[in-house]
Design a protein around this motif. Structure first.
Motif, PDB file in Angstrom:
ATOM      1  N   PHE A 205     -10.366  70.681 100.340  1.00 36.63           N
ATOM      2  CA  PHE A 205     -11.210  69.562 100.746  1.00 36.63           C
ATOM      3  C   PHE A 205     -10.795  69.021 102.115  1.00 36.63           C
ATOM      4  O   PHE A 205     -11.638  68.765 102.981  1.00 36.63           O
ATOM      5  CB  PHE A 205     -11.136  68.453  99.692  1.00 36.63           C
ATOM      6  CG  PHE A 205     -11.915  67.222 100.050  1.00 36.63           C
ATOM      7  CD1 PHE A 205     -13.298  67.217  99.958  1.00 36.63           C
ATOM      8  CD2 PHE A 205     -11.273  66.077 100.496  1.00 36.63           C
ATOM      9  CE1 PHE A 205     -14.033  66.092 100.296  1.00 36.63           C
ATOM     10  CE2 PHE A 205     -11.993  64.943 100.834  1.00 36.63           C
ATOM     11  CZ  PHE A 205     -13.377  64.952 100.736  1.00 36.63           C
ATOM     12  N   ILE A 206      -9.496  68.862 102.318  1.00 38.72           N
ATOM     13  CA  ILE A 206      -9.006  68.370 103.617  1.00 38.72           C
ATOM     14  C   ILE A 206      -9.347  69.357 104.729  1.00 38.72           C
ATOM     15  O   ILE A 206      -9.773  68.964 105.821  1.00 38.72           O
ATOM     16  CB  ILE A 206      -7.486  68.131 103.550  1.00 38.72           C
ATOM     17  CG1 ILE A 206      -7.182  66.972 102.595  1.00 38.72           C
ATOM     18  CG2 ILE A 206      -6.925  67.832 104.942  1.00 38.72           C
ATOM     19  CD1 ILE A 206      -5.702  66.780 102.315  1.00 38.72           C
ATOM     20  N   MET A 207      -9.180  70.656 104.454  1.00 40.17           N
ATOM     21  CA  MET A 207      -9.520  71.667 105.451  1.00 40.17           C
ATOM     22  C   MET A 207     -11.009  71.642 105.773  1.00 40.17           C
ATOM     23  O   MET A 207     -11.414  71.807 106.925  1.00 40.17           O
ATOM     24  CB  MET A 207      -9.112  73.050 104.928  1.00 40.17           C
ATOM     25  CG  MET A 207      -9.261  74.168 105.962  1.00 40.17           C
ATOM     26  SD  MET A 207      -8.157  73.953 107.370  1.00 40.17           S
ATOM     27  CE  MET A 207      -6.564  74.141 106.580  1.00 40.17           C
ATOM     28  N   PHE A 208     -11.821  71.406 104.749  1.00 41.36           N
ATOM     29  CA  PHE A 208     -13.269  71.320 104.968  1.00 41.36           C
ATOM     30  C   PHE A 208     -13.608  70.137 105.870  1.00 41.36           C
ATOM     31  O   PHE A 208     -14.420  70.254 106.798  1.00 41.36           O
ATOM     32  CB  PHE A 208     -13.985  71.178 103.627  1.00 41.36           C
ATOM     33  CG  PHE A 208     -15.464  70.933 103.754  1.00 41.36           C
ATOM     34  CD1 PHE A 208     -16.336  71.968 104.013  1.00 41.36           C
ATOM     35  CD2 PHE A 208     -15.973  69.637 103.620  1.00 41.36           C
ATOM     36  CE1 PHE A 208     -17.701  71.741 104.138  1.00 41.36           C
ATOM     37  CE2 PHE A 208     -17.329  69.395 103.749  1.00 41.36           C
ATOM     38  CZ  PHE A 208     -18.197  70.454 104.011  1.00 41.36           C
ATOM     39  N   ILE A 209     -12.970  68.983 105.606  1.00 46.51           N
ATOM     40  CA  ILE A 209     -13.217  67.795 106.426  1.00 46.51           C
ATOM     41  C   ILE A 209     -12.824  68.049 107.877  1.00 46.51           C
ATOM     42  O   ILE A 209     -13.512  67.641 108.820  1.00 46.51           O
ATOM     43  CB  ILE A 209     -12.441  66.581 105.865  1.00 46.51           C
ATOM     44  CG1 ILE A 209     -12.965  66.216 104.471  1.00 46.51           C
ATOM     45  CG2 ILE A 209     -12.551  65.390 106.813  1.00 46.51           C
ATOM     46  CD1 ILE A 209     -14.407  65.775 104.437  1.00 46.51           C
ATOM     47  N   ILE A 210     -11.699  68.756 108.088  1.00 50.42           N
ATOM     48  CA  ILE A 210     -11.207  69.015 109.435  1.00 50.42           C
ATOM     49  C   ILE A 210     -12.106  70.008 110.181  1.00 50.42           C
ATOM     50  O   ILE A 210     -12.431  69.822 111.354  1.00 50.42           O
ATOM     51  CB  ILE A 210      -9.755  69.540 109.388  1.00 50.42           C
ATOM     52  CG1 ILE A 210      -8.819  68.444 108.855  1.00 50.42           C
ATOM     53  CG2 ILE A 210      -9.295  70.015 110.763  1.00 50.42           C
ATOM     54  CD1 ILE A 210      -7.401  68.926 108.606  1.00 50.42           C
ATOM     55  N   LEU A 211     -12.515  71.064 109.475  1.00 50.39           N
ATOM     56  CA  LEU A 211     -13.244  72.145 110.133  1.00 50.39           C
ATOM     57  C   LEU A 211     -14.755  71.975 110.145  1.00 50.39           C
ATOM     58  O   LEU A 211     -15.441  72.672 110.893  1.00 50.39           O
ATOM     59  CB  LEU A 211     -12.901  73.486 109.455  1.00 50.39           C
ATOM     60  CG  LEU A 211     -11.450  73.959 109.592  1.00 50.39           C
ATOM     61  CD1 LEU A 211     -11.272  75.293 108.887  1.00 50.39           C
ATOM     62  CD2 LEU A 211     -11.056  74.079 111.055  1.00 50.39           C
ATOM     63  N   PHE A 212     -15.275  71.056 109.341  1.00 52.17           N
ATOM     64  CA  PHE A 212     -16.731  70.922 109.272  1.00 52.17           C
ATOM     65  C   PHE A 212     -17.365  70.572 110.613  1.00 52.17           C
ATOM     66  O   PHE A 212     -18.414  71.132 110.953  1.00 52.17           O
ATOM     67  CB  PHE A 212     -17.121  69.884 108.215  1.00 52.17           C
ATOM     68  CG  PHE A 212     -18.603  69.711 108.103  1.00 52.17           C
ATOM     69  CD1 PHE A 212     -19.388  70.661 107.461  1.00 52.17           C
ATOM     70  CD2 PHE A 212     -19.237  68.600 108.668  1.00 52.17           C
ATOM     71  CE1 PHE A 212     -20.760  70.509 107.380  1.00 52.17           C
ATOM     72  CE2 PHE A 212     -20.602  68.444 108.590  1.00 52.17           C
ATOM     73  CZ  PHE A 212     -21.374  69.401 107.935  1.00 52.17           C
TER      74      PHE A 212
END
Length: 415
Positions: free
Chosen positions: A20-27
């Motif tokens: 989830f954190i990676m998604f927030i960063i890379l979105f």
């Protein structure tokens, strides 16, 4: 069994949290990418689509190969032919055409063909006759505007030399008088190489590469000897000097606008305004303290026994740095070089303040693309330009990630 189940659940939840954190960063990066491959995207109409439809690479083609009317002034070689008349040492071309090509090294960048009439060459022959001219020429081709249909909006052909020509079996050669003006006639065609080298993007790319490369070189010249000195040599208040070194740069950076005003005044007074190398010196000066501290930590992890062995063999300090330190400290040096490159590549404020438009880097150009923010901005073009701007840094990190990981971690270890 219950403890194992708890560990599995804990690992599963931590994995979900990491995803989830990676998604927030890379979105945001992914969203910019989706905008860049849409046929048309504006701030008011763009919808968030995880899987874009009607994918196109037109924005990237326009950024990399779009000719936006930038002036081209290059030497060309080509041929000339048409009906000619020779009288009193002058060759009059009444109806003909010039076909030429502009080379960039071994590559052809631009081909053009223009109709000509009424041009005059000074030739060496004294005979008077007329016939068909076929010859080879070289000269300077200037192009400032192209029309949508491929015709030349405005251009000039000058400094033309008829290197070898033939009129009814008689060899002729000589310079052309005056010049040829081209308005809404003829045709010109860029090759892929020509489009890229004459695109707006490439002009700013050259400036960015020059700035970043000079920043890296200048930083390395000062950082490597300084880091070695702080790591190996004993002198009064060594640690205090290094910490003061770092603190002073942070305090100076905190002065903000006052520091910029002082720097701008100094640069203008010294006549160094709009000089790319000067800006590289400023970037390097700002990166030296932190990078010196970073590289010192890595050199500290290298046993001084290697230095002592080299000294016993008669090596000087410069030879120790070159033949002993550099090979062993390569991960740390690579890390420092990449940080210096990123600083020179991405800096915006000083570049916009101390450089005029022709010398500004990509970071300033991308900001200028936002000048038309609102419904009129081409967001797909902007997104493609932004991603291409970030690409070199991403590639450098991917190629040197092992060096960076080692350079950042080993320096923090203590024996």
């Amino acid at each position: 069994m219950g403890q194992k189940k708890k560990e599995i659940i804990k690992s599963f939840l931590l994995t979900l949290a990491a995803i989830f954190i990676m998604f927030i960063i890379l979105f945001p990066v992914y969203y910019i990418f989706t905008v860049s491959i849409k046929p048309a995207a504006t701030l008011a109409t763009t919808k968030i689509e995880l899987i874009p439809r009607n994918v196109t690479l037109d924005a990237y083609r326009e950024v990399l190969f779009g000719f936006k009317g930038s002036k081209i002034s290059k030497n060309f070689t080509g041929t000339i032919e048409g009906q000619a008349k020779i009288e009193d040492g002058k060759l009059y071309l009444t109806d003909g055409k010039i076909t030429g090509a502009i080379k960039y090294g071994p590559f052809t960048g631009l081909k053009f063909e223009i109709p000509v009439s009424g041009i005059i060459f000074d030739v060496s022959t004294t005979e008077n006759f007329q016939g068909t001219l076929k010859g080879e020429i070289e000269g300077l081709f200037v192009l400032t505007r192209m029309n949508d249909d491929g015709s030349i909006g405005f251009g000039i052909v000058r400094e033309v030399e008829l290197t070898s020509g033939d009129v009814n079996g008689v060899s002729v050669s000589g310079p052309m008088e005056k010049y040829v003006v081209i308005r809404n006639t003829g045709k010109a065609e860029f090759t892929a190489v020509g489009k890229f080298l004459n695109s707006v993007f490439f002009g700013y790319l050259k400036n960015s590469l020059l700035l970043a490369t000079l920043t890296v070189l200048l930083s390395m010249i000062f950082v490597v000897p300084a880091a070695y000195a702080f790591s190996r040599m004993q002198f009064f208040s060594r640690d205090h000097i290094l910490y003061f070194y770092l603190m002073f740069t942070q305090v100076a950076g905190g002065l903000g606008i006052a520091g910029l005003i002082a720097l701008y005044g100094m640069i203008v007074k010294l006549g160094l305004y709009d000089k790319l190398p000067v800006l590289s010196f400023i970037y390097a000066a700002g990166s030296v303290p932190f990078n010196t501290w970073l590289l010192k930590g890595y050199i500290d992890s290298i046993s001084p026994d290697f230095d002592e062995a080299a000294l016993v063999d008669g090596a000087s300090y410069l030879q120790i740095i070159r033949y002993v330190l550099l090979p062993m400290a390569l991960p740390g040096i690579a890390t420092v070089a990449i940080f210096a490159f990123i600083g020179g590549w991405t800096e915006f404020i000083l570049a916009s303040l101390l450089l005029t438009e022709k010398n500004q880097p990509l970071s300033v150009w991308i900001y200028l693309l936002m000048g038309g923010i609102g419904r009129g901005i081409d967001w797909s073009y902007f997104a493609a330009a932004a991603l291409l701007f970030a690409l070199p840094v991403f590639v450098m990190f991917m190629l040197a990630q092992n060096y960076i990981r080692s350079g950042l971690t080993v320096g923090g270890l203590k024996e």
